[in-house]
Scaffold this motif. Sequence first.
Motif, PDB file in Angstrom:
ATOM      1  N   ALA A   7       1.095  -1.130   0.163  1.00  0.00           N
ATOM      2  CA  ALA A   7       0.162   0.312  -0.003  1.00  0.00           C
ATOM      3  C   ALA A   7       0.570   1.764   0.116  1.00  0.00           C
ATOM      4  CB  ALA A   7      -1.194   0.050   0.892  1.00  0.00           C
ATOM      5  N   GLY A  11       0.622   4.041  -3.119  1.00  0.00           N
ATOM      6  CA  GLY A  11       1.206   5.745  -2.457  1.00  0.00           C
ATOM      7  C   GLY A  11       2.081   6.466  -3.343  1.00  0.00           C
ATOM      8  N   ARG A  14       1.796   6.450  -7.141  1.00  0.00           N
ATOM      9  CA  ARG A  14       0.114   7.352  -7.371  1.00  0.00           C
ATOM     10  C   ARG A  14       0.536   8.806  -7.196  1.00  0.00           C
ATOM     11  NH1 ARG A  14      -5.918   6.943  -4.462  1.00  0.00           N
ATOM     12  NH2 ARG A  14      -6.251   8.897  -5.525  1.00  0.00           N
ATOM     13  N   GLY A  15       1.387   9.174  -6.148  1.00  0.00           N
ATOM     14  CA  GLY A  15       1.699  10.692  -5.127  1.00  0.00           C
ATOM     15  C   GLY A  15       2.655  10.879  -7.192  1.00  0.00           C
ATOM     16  N   ALA A  96     -11.042   4.258  -2.526  1.00  0.00           N
ATOM     17  CA  ALA A  96      -9.671   4.108  -1.315  1.00  0.00           C
ATOM     18  C   ALA A  96     -10.076   3.267   0.176  1.00  0.00           C
ATOM     19  CB  ALA A  96      -9.064   5.597  -0.800  1.00  0.00           C
ATOM     20  N   GLY A 105      -2.931   3.558   1.366  1.00  0.00           N
ATOM     21  CA  GLY A 105      -2.381   4.389   0.144  1.00  0.00           C
ATOM     22  C   GLY A 105      -2.558   5.292   0.158  1.00  0.00           C
ATOM     23  N   TYR A 106      -3.615   6.108   0.251  1.00  0.00           N
ATOM     24  CA  TYR A 106      -4.749   7.589  -0.205  1.00  0.00           C
ATOM     25  C   TYR A 106      -3.622   8.578   0.293  1.00  0.00           C
ATOM     26  CZ  TYR A 106      -7.400  10.691  -1.663  1.00  0.00           C
ATOM     27  OH  TYR A 106      -8.124  11.889  -0.756  1.00  0.00           O
ATOM     28  N   THR A 107      -3.478   8.224   1.719  1.00  0.00           N
ATOM     29  CA  THR A 107      -2.271   9.289   2.296  1.00  0.00           C
ATOM     30  C   THR A 107      -0.959   8.855   2.209  1.00  0.00           C
ATOM     31  OG1 THR A 107      -3.944   8.203   4.493  1.00  0.00           O
ATOM     32  CG2 THR A 107      -1.830   9.940   4.930  1.00  0.00           C
ATOM     33  N   VAL A 108      -0.453   8.421   1.981  1.00  0.00           N
ATOM     34  CA  VAL A 108       0.709   8.138   1.514  1.00  0.00           C
ATOM     35  C   VAL A 108       1.322   9.045  -0.032  1.00  0.00           C
ATOM     36  CG1 VAL A 108       2.943   6.776   0.420  1.00  0.00           C
ATOM     37  CG2 VAL A 108       1.505   6.451   3.131  1.00  0.00           C
ATOM     38  N   ALA A 109       0.143   8.747  -0.623  1.00  0.00           N
ATOM     39  CA  ALA A 109       0.234   9.609  -2.405  1.00  0.00           C
ATOM     40  C   ALA A 109      -0.364  10.977  -2.393  1.00  0.00           C
ATOM     41  CB  ALA A 109      -1.562   9.090  -3.065  1.00  0.00           C
ATOM     42  N   LYS A 110      -1.261  11.710  -1.445  1.00  0.00           N
ATOM     43  CA  LYS A 110      -1.371  12.745  -0.088  1.00  0.00           C
ATOM     44  C   LYS A 110      -0.459  13.103  -0.063  1.00  0.00           C
ATOM     45  CE  LYS A 110      -4.495  12.491  -2.995  1.00  0.00           C
ATOM     46  NZ  LYS A 110      -4.546  12.714  -4.389  1.00  0.00           N
TER      47      LYS A 110
END
Length: 285
Positions: A7, A11, A14-15, A96, A105-110
């Motif tokens: 994840a 992320g 994606r980021g 997500a 993963g979303y938090t890491v990407a952002k």
Amino acid sequence: MNPVPNAVRAGLSRGWIEFKNSFANVGEVLGGYLLTPALFLAIAVFSADSTVEGGRTPLSAFLMTTGVTMLLLMLGTVTIAQVIGSEREDGTLLRARVAPNGMLGYTVAKSWHLLTMAVVSLALMLLPGLLFVDGFAVQGVSGAITLVWVCLLTLLALAPIGAIVGAVLSNPRTGVGLLMLPVLGLTGISGVLFPITWMPGWLQTVAQVFPAYWAGLGVRAAVLPEADAVLELAGSWRLPQVAVVLALWAVVGFAVAQWVLRRMARGTSGSRVQEAREKAIQRGY
């Protein structure tokens, strides 16, 4: 394979893709990366012959610290709120939530996207300032280290605020515009636009509650000479207090933001996302 590292890697990937995509639109590059540095650099150059009252540093150098601090404030609050609000509306957050470790993963990407944006934006602000603005100079190795940790802690302290605002706004586009009003208000009383010692005592006390004051103080400590600390409230840069206050805002803000985002995600359904999309279309977005 361990799902958590997967994840995190997803992320980060994606980021990075989101960061690269931000350069695909010429208008976004000009408005998002170049406008603010160009504006403050122009103002600083035209102010080169003035000095800050009570100090020896040129007004242009002080204005460059204003630009750096405001850039951090906008990235950490307005930008994050806009992204979270828009992706809640288009269903990205819902997807997500239902994916395994999707929120991680979303938090890491952002976080990675915000960090890469901040690095480029700050470089575009700092490098021309260091080259062309008299009195604006990183104060040795210690000043460079201070600038790095102050910027990182400031973003960590502000990003949860932006996430919370983005999660609770019913209309992210209008709401984010309104968010700029309190951000600019806090900027005005926090010693970012002019020395805080010019403000009434009660406003000085209010300003010290919020991270904007401490972010500006840390930035000034990194790029202005020690002699200019006389313009500050305690006559010094108070870097230990800067670190403690920003870290407290980051820790408390992260805990509150996690609770708000989980609560918002639990209350989000496909039908609500579709309804939000239809409202956005009706508003002309």
